[in-house]
Write an enzyme that holds these catalytic residues in place. Structure first.
Site, PDB file in Angstrom:
ATOM      1  N   SER A   1       1.111  -1.212   0.146  1.00 28.79           N
ATOM      2  CA  SER A   1       0.259  -0.709  -0.243  1.00 28.79           C
ATOM      3  C   SER A   1       1.131   1.174  -0.126  1.00 28.79           C
ATOM      4  O   SER A   1       2.212   1.403   0.748  1.00 28.79           O
ATOM      5  CB  SER A   1      -0.912  -0.054   1.382  1.00 28.79           C
ATOM      6  OG  SER A   1      -1.953   1.075   1.229  1.00 28.79           O
ATOM      7  N   PRO A   2       0.646   2.477  -0.725  1.00 32.68           N
ATOM      8  CA  PRO A   2       1.459   3.244  -0.695  1.00 32.68           C
ATOM      9  C   PRO A   2       1.614   4.093   0.722  1.00 32.68           C
ATOM     10  O   PRO A   2       0.283   4.063   1.396  1.00 32.68           O
ATOM     11  CB  PRO A   2       0.534   4.612  -1.236  1.00 32.68           C
ATOM     12  CG  PRO A   2      -0.972   3.994  -2.645  1.00 32.68           C
ATOM     13  CD  PRO A   2      -1.101   2.184  -1.343  1.00 32.68           C
TER      14      PRO A   2
ATOM     15  N   CYS B   1       3.458   7.248   3.058  1.00 32.76           N
ATOM     16  CA  CYS B   1       4.632   8.047   2.874  1.00 32.76           C
ATOM     17  C   CYS B   1       5.893   8.150   3.689  1.00 32.76           C
ATOM     18  O   CYS B   1       6.405   7.062   4.818  1.00 32.76           O
ATOM     19  CB  CYS B   1       3.598   9.687   3.760  1.00 32.76           C
ATOM     20  SG  CYS B   1       2.514  10.376   2.449  1.00 32.76           S
TER      21      CYS B   1
ATOM     22  N   ALA C   1       2.885   8.524  -1.602  1.00 29.88           N
ATOM     23  CA  ALA C   1       1.981   9.367  -2.694  1.00 29.88           C
ATOM     24  C   ALA C   1       2.593  10.492  -3.362  1.00 29.88           C
ATOM     25  O   ALA C   1       3.941  10.575  -2.414  1.00 29.88           O
ATOM     26  CB  ALA C   1       1.097  10.113  -1.743  1.00 29.88           C
TER      27      ALA C   1
ATOM     28  N   GLN D   1       1.863   6.289  -6.963  1.00 27.40           N
ATOM     29  CA  GLN D   1       0.182   7.292  -6.390  1.00 27.40           C
ATOM     30  C   GLN D   1       0.502   8.608  -6.727  1.00 27.40           C
ATOM     31  O   GLN D   1       1.320   8.824  -6.136  1.00 27.40           O
ATOM     32  CB  GLN D   1      -0.095   6.313  -4.765  1.00 27.40           C
ATOM     33  CG  GLN D   1      -0.957   7.317  -4.624  1.00 27.40           C
ATOM     34  CD  GLN D   1      -1.842   7.245  -2.798  1.00 27.40           C
ATOM     35  OE1 GLN D   1      -0.944   7.375  -2.402  1.00 27.40           O
ATOM     36  NE2 GLN D   1      -3.160   6.371  -2.651  1.00 27.40           N
TER      37      GLN D   1
ATOM     38  N   TYR E   1      -7.692  13.906   1.322  1.00 31.81           N
ATOM     39  CA  TYR E   1      -6.626  15.289   0.559  1.00 31.81           C
ATOM     40  C   TYR E   1      -7.787  16.182  -0.542  1.00 31.81           C
ATOM     41  O   TYR E   1      -8.663  15.418  -0.739  1.00 31.81           O
ATOM     42  CB  TYR E   1      -5.333  13.928  -0.480  1.00 31.81           C
ATOM     43  CG  TYR E   1      -5.522  13.854   0.715  1.00 31.81           C
ATOM     44  CD1 TYR E   1      -4.440  14.721   1.601  1.00 31.81           C
ATOM     45  CD2 TYR E   1      -4.612  12.469   1.330  1.00 31.81           C
ATOM     46  CE1 TYR E   1      -3.433  14.207   3.026  1.00 31.81           C
ATOM     47  CE2 TYR E   1      -4.175  11.859   1.996  1.00 31.81           C
ATOM     48  CZ  TYR E   1      -3.366  12.758   2.887  1.00 31.81           C
ATOM     49  OH  TYR E   1      -2.484  12.766   4.188  1.00 31.81           O
TER      50      TYR E   1
ATOM     51  N   ARG F   1      -7.487   5.430  -5.725  1.00 29.84           N
ATOM     52  CA  ARG F   1      -7.821   4.761  -3.983  1.00 29.84           C
ATOM     53  C   ARG F   1      -9.161   6.216  -3.771  1.00 29.84           C
ATOM     54  O   ARG F   1      -8.927   7.506  -3.869  1.00 29.84           O
ATOM     55  CB  ARG F   1      -6.434   5.000  -3.346  1.00 29.84           C
ATOM     56  CG  ARG F   1      -6.767   5.119  -2.315  1.00 29.84           C
ATOM     57  CD  ARG F   1      -6.022   4.756  -0.629  1.00 29.84           C
ATOM     58  NE  ARG F   1      -5.430   3.840  -0.841  1.00 29.84           N
ATOM     59  CZ  ARG F   1      -5.001   3.324   0.130  1.00 29.84           C
ATOM     60  NH1 ARG F   1      -4.028   3.797   0.676  1.00 29.84           N
ATOM     61  NH2 ARG F   1      -4.661   1.765  -0.204  1.00 29.84           N
TER      62      ARG F   1
ATOM     63  N   GLY G   1      -0.473  -2.343   4.467  1.00 27.38           N
ATOM     64  CA  GLY G   1       0.162  -0.831   4.590  1.00 27.38           C
ATOM     65  C   GLY G   1       1.799  -1.891   6.130  1.00 27.38           C
ATOM     66  O   GLY G   1       2.523  -2.040   5.954  1.00 27.38           O
ATOM     67  N   ARG G   2       1.114  -1.416   7.170  1.00 27.74           N
ATOM     68  CA  ARG G   2       1.963  -1.369   7.829  1.00 27.74           C
ATOM     69  C   ARG G   2       2.419  -2.683   8.095  1.00 27.74           C
ATOM     70  O   ARG G   2       3.628  -2.831   8.600  1.00 27.74           O
ATOM     71  CB  ARG G   2       1.371  -0.452   9.571  1.00 27.74           C
ATOM     72  CG  ARG G   2       0.907   0.455   9.728  1.00 27.74           C
ATOM     73  CD  ARG G   2      -0.190   0.797  10.520  1.00 27.74           C
ATOM     74  NE  ARG G   2      -0.720   0.377   9.703  1.00 27.74           N
ATOM     75  CZ  ARG G   2      -2.463   0.417  10.473  1.00 27.74           C
ATOM     76  NH1 ARG G   2      -2.412   1.310  11.691  1.00 27.74           N
ATOM     77  NH2 ARG G   2      -3.524   0.454  10.458  1.00 27.74           N
TER      78      ARG G   2
HETATM   79  C1  LIG Z   1       3.175   5.756   7.488  1.00 28.76           C
HETATM   80  C2  LIG Z   1       2.443   5.314   6.460  1.00 28.76           C
HETATM   81  C3  LIG Z   1       2.228   6.466   5.738  1.00 28.76           C
HETATM   82  C4  LIG Z   1       0.664   6.351   4.500  1.00 28.76           C
HETATM   83  N1  LIG Z   1       1.281   6.963   3.655  1.00 28.76           N
HETATM   84  C5  LIG Z   1       0.201   6.701   2.832  1.00 28.76           C
HETATM   85  C6  LIG Z   1       0.364   7.331   1.550  1.00 28.76           C
HETATM   86  O1  LIG Z   1       0.759   7.949   0.509  1.00 28.76           O
HETATM   87  N2  LIG Z   1      -1.006   7.702   0.591  1.00 28.76           N
HETATM   88  C7  LIG Z   1      -1.824   6.143   0.848  1.00 28.76           C
HETATM   89  O2  LIG Z   1      -2.775   6.608   0.195  1.00 28.76           O
HETATM   90  N3  LIG Z   1      -1.925   5.486   2.004  1.00 28.76           N
HETATM   91  C8  LIG Z   1      -1.094   5.831   2.997  1.00 28.76           C
HETATM   92  N4  LIG Z   1      -1.611   5.532   4.507  1.00 28.76           N
HETATM   93  C9  LIG Z   1      -2.462   4.649   4.450  1.00 28.76           C
HETATM   94  C10 LIG Z   1      -1.607   2.946   3.743  1.00 28.76           C
HETATM   95  O3  LIG Z   1      -1.707   3.226   2.215  1.00 28.76           O
HETATM   96  C11 LIG Z   1      -3.312   2.036   4.479  1.00 28.76           C
HETATM   97  O4  LIG Z   1      -4.177   1.734   3.874  1.00 28.76           O
HETATM   98  C12 LIG Z   1      -3.255   2.155   6.037  1.00 28.76           C
HETATM   99  O5  LIG Z   1      -2.433   1.967   6.295  1.00 28.76           O
HETATM  100  C13 LIG Z   1      -3.783   0.691   6.121  1.00 28.76           C
HETATM  101  O6  LIG Z   1      -3.900  -0.472   6.304  1.00 28.76           O
HETATM  102  P1  LIG Z   1      -2.840  -1.467   7.138  1.00 28.76           P
HETATM  103  O7  LIG Z   1      -3.565  -1.320   8.217  1.00 28.76           O
HETATM  104  O8  LIG Z   1      -2.194  -2.813   6.052  1.00 28.76           O
HETATM  105  O9  LIG Z   1      -1.748  -0.484   7.509  1.00 28.76           O
HETATM  106  C14 LIG Z   1       0.064   5.394   4.633  1.00 28.76           C
HETATM  107  C15 LIG Z   1      -0.290   5.099   6.322  1.00 28.76           C
HETATM  108  C16 LIG Z   1       1.172   4.528   6.725  1.00 28.76           C
HETATM  109  C17 LIG Z   1       1.771   3.949   8.371  1.00 28.76           C
END
Ligand SMILES: Cc1cc2nc3c(=O)[nH]c(=O)nc-3n(C[C@H](O)[C@H](O)[C@H](O)COP(=O)(O)O)c2cc1C
Length: 355
Positions: A22-23, A25, A57, A99, A182, A230, A323-324
């Protein structure tokens, strides 16, 4: 029945499995440039076995960064280091996606490790920030400038130029970020969009900017390559954007050439109570997939191989985005395959990890 490790083909692009990074930052760029951190971070997740590796992103213009340290793709100079990352991700068997994003009124904040609050010019931030309407995100945020009609055209053009640069860098998937409060989400949601012109009010008007961005990007993004969007499937607030609007909008996006809806939620206003629990957003990918008849991605607290596999097997989504969990363990896809008894060999160099 499809399962987690069954390859997926969208248009002419093939993914070795249904697991995407997942994207996320990284808050590690200077002037938007990708650097060695991004190279190692993203390539490691390709070695780790994901089918698709998204960058964080990438801001389509400097004032669209969330923080001063965000990744960017607003100039041709950004292409070179991104291209190197794409090449390595590709070498290790994953598809590289990017993204494209604009933070709107949520721009110009400190990175989370420095508190995450709004920063002004004296702290490396910038003014003005822009949005659909001149309504601040919260009491600490700057009041944004409502984009003029010309400003809206400039934003659309910034997305188009960013898509062209993404192609030059070699990416095969573009995801337009219209979630998490956003800029594009700020147009979709009635909670943030109080315009009285063609870009506000009715569902048709609030969705106009995203439709125009999608149409313009689709024109420059090759037919052979997937285009994803998204969304926040719900604002989790009465009178806000909701799942019914998301379903209706997903049908429209499909007709405009969008291949997959990546189903997240929330982020438009502060202080909202979200019922966060494992897989809490799967209901949205499931409904949008069935009711809008479009491919979907599920994201949000997906951590166990069995859970991820179930999502695919039950048809609740076509791909899972982690993501995490993938921050904690970049090799999760390999371990998951092993746990599920499915075929995805570890890299040969790591085979002795199990003997
Ligand atoms: C450190 C961090 C940075 C993130 N940056 C973005 C981002 O750049 N774009 C986005 O759409 N979501 C971003 N998210 C959200 C994740 O893509 C994801 O949707 C969210 O963490 C839930 O998934 P997870 O429970 O597997 O972590 C970010 C999440 C984390 C933890």
């Amino acid at each position: 029945m499809a399962h987690l490790f069954e390859p997926l083909k969208i248009r002419e692009v093939s993914f070795r499995n249904r697991i995407a990074v997942s994207p996320m930052c990284q808050y590690s760029s200077t002037d938007g440039y990708a650097n060695d951190w991004h190279l190692v971070h993203l390539t490691t997740r390709a070695v780790g076995g994901a089918g698709l590796v998204f960058t964080e992103a990438a801001a389509v213009e400097p004032r669209g960064r969330i923080s001063p340290e965000d990744l960017g793709i607003w100039s041709d100079e950004h292409i070179e280091t991104l291209a190197k990352i794409v090449e390595l991700v590709d070498n290790f068997g994953a598809v590289a996606g990017i993204q494209l994003a604009h933070a709107g009124r949520k721009a110009s904040t400190a990175k989370p490790s420095q508190g995450g609050k709004a920063v002004d010019e004296s702290q490396g931030g910038w003014r003005p920030v822009v949005s659909s309407s001149a309504i601040a995100f919260n009491q600490d945020s700057p009041v944004p400038e409502a984009l003029s009609l010309q400003g809206i055209q400039e934003v659309i053009n910034a997305f188009v130029q960013a898509a062209k640069r993404s192609l030059q860098a070699g990416f095969k998937v573009v995801e337009i970020h219209a979630a998490h409060g956003y800029l594009l989400h700020q147009f979709l949601s009635p909670l943030s969009n109080q315009r009285t012109d063609d870009y506000g009010g009715s569902f048709d008007n609030r969705t106009r900017l995203v439709r125009e961005v999608v149409q313009a990007v689709r024109e420059v993004w090759p037919e052979a390559y997937p285009l994803w969007v998204r969304i926040s499937a719900t604002d989790w607030v009465d009178q806000g954007w909701d799942i019914e609007q998301s379903i209706a909008f997903s049908k429209i996006l499909k007709s405009l050439g969008v291949d997959l809806i990546d189903c997240s939620s929330g982020g438009i206003i502060p202080g909202v109570k979200i019922p966060v629990k494992p897989g809490y957003q799967i209901q949205f990918s499931d409904r949008i997939r069935r009711e809008a008849n479009i491919l979907t991605g599920a994201v949000g607290l997906i951590t166990s191989p069995e859970q991820a596999d179930q999502i695919i097997r039950t048809g609740a989504a076509d791909i899972v985005l982690l993501g995490r969990e993938l921050l904690r363990n970049p090799y999760w896809p390999h371990s998951a395959a092993k746990e599920l008894g499915l075929d995805q060999p570890w890299p040969v160099q790591y085979e002795r990890a199990w003997v």
